[in-house]
Design an enzyme around this catalytic site. Structure first.
Site, PDB file in Angstrom:
ATOM      1  N   ALA A 103       0.795  -1.242   0.000  1.00 53.02           N
ATOM      2  CA  ALA A 103       0.000   0.000   0.000  1.00 53.02           C
ATOM      3  C   ALA A 103       0.821   1.282   0.000  1.00 53.02           C
ATOM      4  O   ALA A 103       0.248   2.357   0.076  1.00 53.02           O
ATOM      5  CB  ALA A 103      -0.905   0.004   1.239  1.00 53.02           C
ATOM      6  N   SER A 104       2.147   1.200  -0.084  1.00 59.06           N
ATOM      7  CA  SER A 104       2.922   2.415   0.214  1.00 59.06           C
ATOM      8  C   SER A 104       3.344   3.223  -1.007  1.00 59.06           C
ATOM      9  O   SER A 104       3.722   4.387  -0.863  1.00 59.06           O
ATOM     10  CB  SER A 104       4.146   2.061   1.053  1.00 59.06           C
ATOM     11  OG  SER A 104       5.050   1.259   0.329  1.00 59.06           O
ATOM     12  N   TYR A 164       8.421  -8.873 -21.484  1.00 60.05           N
ATOM     13  CA  TYR A 164       7.361  -8.748 -20.476  1.00 60.05           C
ATOM     14  C   TYR A 164       6.310  -9.855 -20.634  1.00 60.05           C
ATOM     15  O   TYR A 164       6.363 -10.871 -19.942  1.00 60.05           O
ATOM     16  CB  TYR A 164       6.711  -7.345 -20.482  1.00 60.05           C
ATOM     17  CG  TYR A 164       6.018  -7.115 -19.166  1.00 60.05           C
ATOM     18  CD1 TYR A 164       6.594  -6.339 -18.173  1.00 60.05           C
ATOM     19  CD2 TYR A 164       4.808  -7.775 -18.869  1.00 60.05           C
ATOM     20  CE1 TYR A 164       5.983  -6.204 -16.924  1.00 60.05           C
ATOM     21  CE2 TYR A 164       4.208  -7.649 -17.634  1.00 60.05           C
ATOM     22  CZ  TYR A 164       4.795  -6.859 -16.674  1.00 60.05           C
ATOM     23  OH  TYR A 164       4.190  -6.745 -15.435  1.00 60.05           O
ATOM     24  N   LEU A 183       3.394   2.631 -15.986  1.00 60.35           N
ATOM     25  CA  LEU A 183       3.680   3.844 -15.202  1.00 60.35           C
ATOM     26  C   LEU A 183       5.118   3.823 -14.728  1.00 60.35           C
ATOM     27  O   LEU A 183       5.670   2.740 -14.485  1.00 60.35           O
ATOM     28  CB  LEU A 183       2.843   3.820 -13.919  1.00 60.35           C
ATOM     29  CG  LEU A 183       1.419   4.287 -13.891  1.00 60.35           C
ATOM     30  CD1 LEU A 183       0.982   4.352 -12.426  1.00 60.35           C
ATOM     31  CD2 LEU A 183       1.255   5.645 -14.525  1.00 60.35           C
TER      32      LEU A 183
END
Ligand code: NAI
Length: 391
Positions: free
Chosen positions: A48-49, A233, A269
């Site tokens: 979550a950070s 990927y 991103l």
């Protein structure tokens, strides 16, 4: 102290508390401009950070008015060493959330371990009773399983060595890179780390402890990308892990009563995780420029807000024919990918002369660690030792 970025390769070993706080505030400010979403009310975010996990926590809180528990793996400041960016992000998030009247607590430790699963379950039982959404957003280089074995993930091809032209993002030189073929053991180990096994372990532990509400939703994040990056990927070791993640989602939905598990394929991103992949950072640098020009660029918070609002918390989730949520729909648009292909054609012909998107990439990269963030005065002394209120 005055804190400056110290970048080695694709790692920054310092972070700026004020810049991280500003980053979190910007995400919260964005969510405050959005209408409320009919979504979950009690959310567990694993990882979550930073990146997509942090955005999921912020979107759950400010978009759905949800209480959140975040599992993070971050380090506080120690002497001259700053805390990690994830630590400062979480400290800032908890404070903003408390000021705005939201429940937000954090558990810091190895999410792969049984100990952290047990601590999380105890906290859910104590404070929330049950949860209705679990976001699984880990990006990790290694995992130690219950029997003490440590598995390392690698970013390699699975078919054969792959040679591609890229730009060294440090020197801006056009170079050839070879991404080597992984061994069977390396593929297996990457699947162990980044596949769905630990996600399944989490969901089983939560279910057996009785802390999942009926109709709980769980989402993990994946990436596919264009054919250009397939060798390293989608068809690489990480792609094998993502295929396992999807299979795990289908198994959980089929076998665990009252649970719906989804994989969301997100947009590329700049994050700590993506910067480690060969060729992909250059693709992202070019992609950002193209998507910004076409006004379809999104950052993590915009992606997750759109996912919640338009694809997940709708009457029925909007899925593709493989059963996945597609948040990479704008990235994969024909007009966007045609420009990417044109860029690579120029690159193969050594005809690239504009490198400004590479400078933009480094700004985005530094911002992950709280540097180069607008409205922050970096000449001012700051305290590096910031507490996360719930820890
Ligand atoms: P990130 O590096 O920003 O975040 C990863 C999070 O996992 C961090 O909060 C980190 O502290 C946490 N973490 C790592 N190991 C941990 C452990 N052992 N215990 C607890 N927490 C741990 O990465 P990002 O990019 O947000 O990735 C999250 C997920 O999104 C990954 O599954 C990634 O493959 C996926 N994704 C990323 C994309 C990208 O371009 N960045 C695109 C599409 C999907």
């Amino acid at each position: 102290m005055i804190i400056e970025p110290k970048i080695r390769g694709f790692i920054c070993t310092t972070s700026h508390p004020q810049g991280c706080k500003e980053n979190v505030m910007q995400q919260i400010s964005y969510m405050k401009t959005r209408p409320k979403c009919q979504g979950p009310k009690k959310v567990l975010v694993i990882g979550a950070s930073t990146g997509y996990g942090l955005a999921s926590r912020i979107a759950s809180t400010y978009g759905c008015d949800a209480a959140t528990i975040g599992v993070i793996f971050d380090k506080p400041a120690n002497g001259n060493r700053t805390a990690t960016a994830g630590w400062y992000n979480t400290a800032a998030f908890e404070k903003f959330a408390a000021n705005d009247g939201y429940y937000a607590k954090t558990i810091n430790g190895d999410a792969f371990s049984q100990k952290i699963k047990e601590e999380t379950i105890a906290l859910i039982k104590k404070d929330l009773g049950q949860i209705d959404l679990v976001i699984y957003s880990l990006a990790a280089p290694k995992r130690t399983t219950a029997d003490g074995t440590t598995y390392q993930s690698v970013l390699k091809c699975t078919n054969q060595d792959f040679v591609n032209t890229t730009i060294d993002l440090k020197t801006k030189e056009i170079i050839e890179v070879t991404v080597p073929k992984a061994t069977e053991q390396e593929i297996h180990d990457t699947v162990k780390v980044m596949g769905g096994e630990d996600w399944h372990d989490w969901m089983t532990a939560l279910e057996q402890a009785g802390v999942l509400a009926n109709h709980t939703i769980t989402v993990a994040y994946s990436y596919i990308g264009p054919k250009l990056t397939y060798p390293m990927y989608h068809q690489g070791t990480i792609g094998a892990a993502k295929a396992h993640l999807l299979k795990t989602a289908q198994d959980m939905t089929n076998k665990m009563q009252g649970i719906k598990a989804y994989v969301s394929v997100n947009k590329a991103l700049v994050t700590q995780a993506s910067s480690a992949i060969p060729v992909v950072p250059l693709y992202i640098a070019a992609l950002y420029r193209i998507m910004k020009q076409k006004k379809v660029h999104e950052n993590a918070i915009e992606q997750i807000d759109r996912m919640y609002r338009e694809k997940l918390f709708t009457d029925t989730p909007i899925l593709d024919q493989t059963g996945q949520i597609r948040m990479d729909d704008w990235e994969m648009r024909d007009d966007v990918q045609q420009e990417i292909n044109a860029f690579w054609t120029k690159l193969y012909a050594h005809k690239i002369t504009d490198f400004s998107y590479i400078d933009d990439y480094w700004v985005e990269f530094k911002q992950l660690f709280g540097f180069d963030v607008p409205n922050v005065d970096y000449t001012k002394e700051v305290h590096s030792d910031i507490a996360i209120p719930s820890l």
